[in-house]
Design a protein around this motif. Sequence first.
Motif, short mmCIF file in Angstrom:
data_model
loop_
_atom_site.label_atom_id
_atom_site.label_comp_id
_atom_site.label_asym_id
_atom_site.label_seq_id
_atom_site.Cartn_x
_atom_site.Cartn_y
_atom_site.Cartn_z
N ILE A 53 0.94 -1.26 -0.03
CA ILE A 53 0.00 -0.30 0.05
C ILE A 53 0.72 1.32 -0.11
O ILE A 53 0.60 2.55 -0.54
N GLY A 54 1.97 1.34 0.74
CA GLY A 54 3.02 2.41 0.57
C GLY A 54 3.49 2.55 -0.87
O GLY A 54 3.51 3.84 -1.24
N LEU A 58 2.92 5.80 -5.82
CA LEU A 58 2.70 5.75 -7.28
C LEU A 58 1.75 6.78 -7.64
O LEU A 58 1.64 7.55 -8.57
N ARG A 59 0.63 6.77 -6.74
CA ARG A 59 -0.60 7.74 -6.92
C ARG A 59 -0.23 9.13 -6.45
O ARG A 59 -0.75 10.16 -6.90
N GLY A 60 0.87 9.38 -5.81
CA GLY A 60 1.22 10.74 -5.33
C GLY A 60 0.31 11.22 -4.30
O GLY A 60 0.29 12.58 -4.07
N ARG A 61 -0.31 10.29 -3.39
CA ARG A 61 -1.25 10.52 -2.47
C ARG A 61 -1.11 9.72 -1.35
O ARG A 61 -1.01 8.47 -1.55
N PRO A 62 -0.93 10.16 0.12
CA PRO A 62 -0.70 9.51 1.04
C PRO A 62 -1.95 8.37 1.12
O PRO A 62 -2.95 9.01 1.22
N THR A 71 -10.36 11.82 1.38
CA THR A 71 -10.33 13.10 1.56
C THR A 71 -9.68 14.00 0.49
O THR A 71 -9.09 13.25 -0.32
N ASP A 72 -9.69 15.40 0.60
CA ASP A 72 -8.93 15.89 -0.59
C ASP A 72 -7.43 15.74 -0.36
O ASP A 72 -6.86 15.67 -1.42
N ARG A 73 -7.04 15.60 0.96
CA ARG A 73 -5.60 15.50 1.18
C ARG A 73 -4.86 14.07 1.01
O ARG A 73 -3.86 13.83 0.47
N ALA A 74 -5.83 13.05 1.58
CA ALA A 74 -5.26 11.85 1.67
C ALA A 74 -6.21 10.70 1.82
O ALA A 74 -7.52 11.04 1.84
N HIS A 98 -10.09 -1.08 -3.59
CA HIS A 98 -10.98 0.03 -3.73
C HIS A 98 -10.16 1.22 -4.60
O HIS A 98 -10.87 1.67 -5.73
N VAL A 99 -9.04 1.52 -4.05
CA VAL A 99 -8.12 2.59 -4.62
C VAL A 99 -7.61 1.75 -6.09
O VAL A 99 -7.77 2.67 -7.05
N ILE A 100 -7.15 0.89 -6.12
CA ILE A 100 -6.54 0.02 -7.47
C ILE A 100 -7.98 0.23 -8.53
O ILE A 100 -7.49 0.34 -9.63
N CYS A 101 -9.03 -0.44 -8.01
CA CYS A 101 -10.06 -0.26 -9.07
C CYS A 101 -10.92 0.85 -9.42
O CYS A 101 -11.78 1.06 -10.18
#
Lengths: 420, 188
Positions: free
Chosen positions: B32-33, B38-42, B62-65, B89-92
């Motif tokens: 996940i790290g 890769l996405r540039g989002r924490p 959220t907007d930030r992370a 969920h993030v990957i898809c």
Amino acid sequence: MADLGSLVAATLFLSFALYRALIIWRGSDPAQRYIAGFAACMGAAMLFRAPVVMSALRDLAPLDTVVMLITHELKSFAHVLLLLVGLSLRPAGPDHGAQGRQIRLAVVVLVAEAAVLLMAGVRAESGLATAPPDRRWFLAVYNVLFAAYGTWCLLVLTRELVRQTRQVAAGPMRTGLRLMTFAALLGIVWTLWVLTYVPMNLTQGLHTASEDVVCSVLGAVTAALATGGATATWWARASGGPLAAPGRWLSAYRTHRALEPLWSALRTELPQIALDPAGPRRPVLWRAEFDLYRRVIEIRDGHLALRPYFPADATGRAALTGTDGTAAASVGPGERSAEVRAVMEAATIAAALEGKRAGRAPAGVHPAGPVSQQIAGTIAAEVAWLLLVTAAFVSSPEVAAARIRARTDTTGLKNDPRPR
Amino acid sequence: MRSDRRGRQRRRCRRIVDRLDLPSPFDAADFIGALARLRGRPIELIPVRSETDIPCGVLITTDRADYIVYAADTTPLHQQHILLHEAAHVICGHYETAPASSAAARVLLPDLPPALVRRVLSRSVYTEPQEQEAELVASLILTRAAHLARTGPTGPEWPRLRTLFGGAGNQEPTGENQSVDGLDGADG
């Protein structure tokens, strides 16, 4: 015997060279070309130095001397390529400056070897090379040069292989590196074997133009170790993948079935844990490993969802005795045997299922599972643990007693609905 | 008809998982790290003790992370699976269509102002196609990781050695070289 050893070595090296050539087609790493080049050079040298091949060539044309010169140069060039493989394995990656120096040195050595061999005025015939009496020492110098430079190249490779072997975790690659290290060490013996000819070089001016029995056997064993080591990951994939798959599927199928009683009891009370509620209960054999994983996760989901129904003294009651009924209370909580802990978990689940089935209200605060954190985070460890829990869930008298207590407690709660 | 849909879903998830670069040895937090970089989002991982009225895993965007809240009082394998379900969920790309509020988010992250919460996805039941897909992807990731652990060597030298002595012609691209589109898959 010399023919057999030489031809086996040649076949192994040339087959490996072809295999590597197919890989180079997809790659761009120069070290891959060194590896393929080494195998091709050594394979060709062993093929043409096989007595039977030299004899066949002799029938076509008197080329013994030329063949001897070329095959000696091929073997020396193979040593150079091994040196470059060794340099490319260094931790900082290939040092182009060092590679350049080594290539220049290699050219000097190869030219010097060829020059010395030519100056020896060797004439090869019927598998035997002969130098005139006044040039015998050239033959000895050639052999010493060949042995010294070849050994140096192999020592550089051996050092890097040993270093890599120490840094790689246990597995097929480490096994392969060890095999290649043995091959390099045996290659040193093979290379140094040429020094046994030096006395004969000096006294009689004789040398074998083809491989002798010892060299051909050493060559065959070295080729087997080197090619086996360099393809160890492929063998591992084959034996751990397609070849071993049916056995793994069968094992997963049986385990999947063995977990059925626990999973089924949880699913009946908590149908939401099933990813595919309409799916078949028996897995398809070729997909049994995935289905087993799903069964493990669904049992864990059910366990988590049952937490509100865990009896408050879940960790205490079932711990008093083990599956065989022997007292376990004197053993500390962290020291209980796996069987006793499995009985505790099974009894907790059974009691919670009874409570939920009887309509007991879920508790707001609930105890954590007693053993959840003690299981290693692998599928194998989790499966092994759940098999113990399932066995206890089905047949342990402690679990049966926990069910009865849970029913009694629930009946008592229904008869006396005052909050406790 | 239903089995056709399940089959298509399974094949789609397998394609997505086959494109992922899994760390070796596998660790869900490391994976996940790498996904976050890769996405540039924490992506922050927040372990919590499981409660009756909240799911065992929640993805809050959220907007930030992104925040993955997961039950920490279960077995390590189950924890990894819950983490991977939310990461799936993030990957898809499910976060793009998820609802924007949840009682679970308010309970789990009471200090997070509700106005900042953009999307919330919870791992509870698998009636929603997105939850089924995330669960399938998480399961396929861990079974693939187990297969790699069984057949593949590990260690820092592995990529180089794999190039020279393995069946690969080139070193496989690292996570930094992969695009987010590549991770999202055909149906992202």
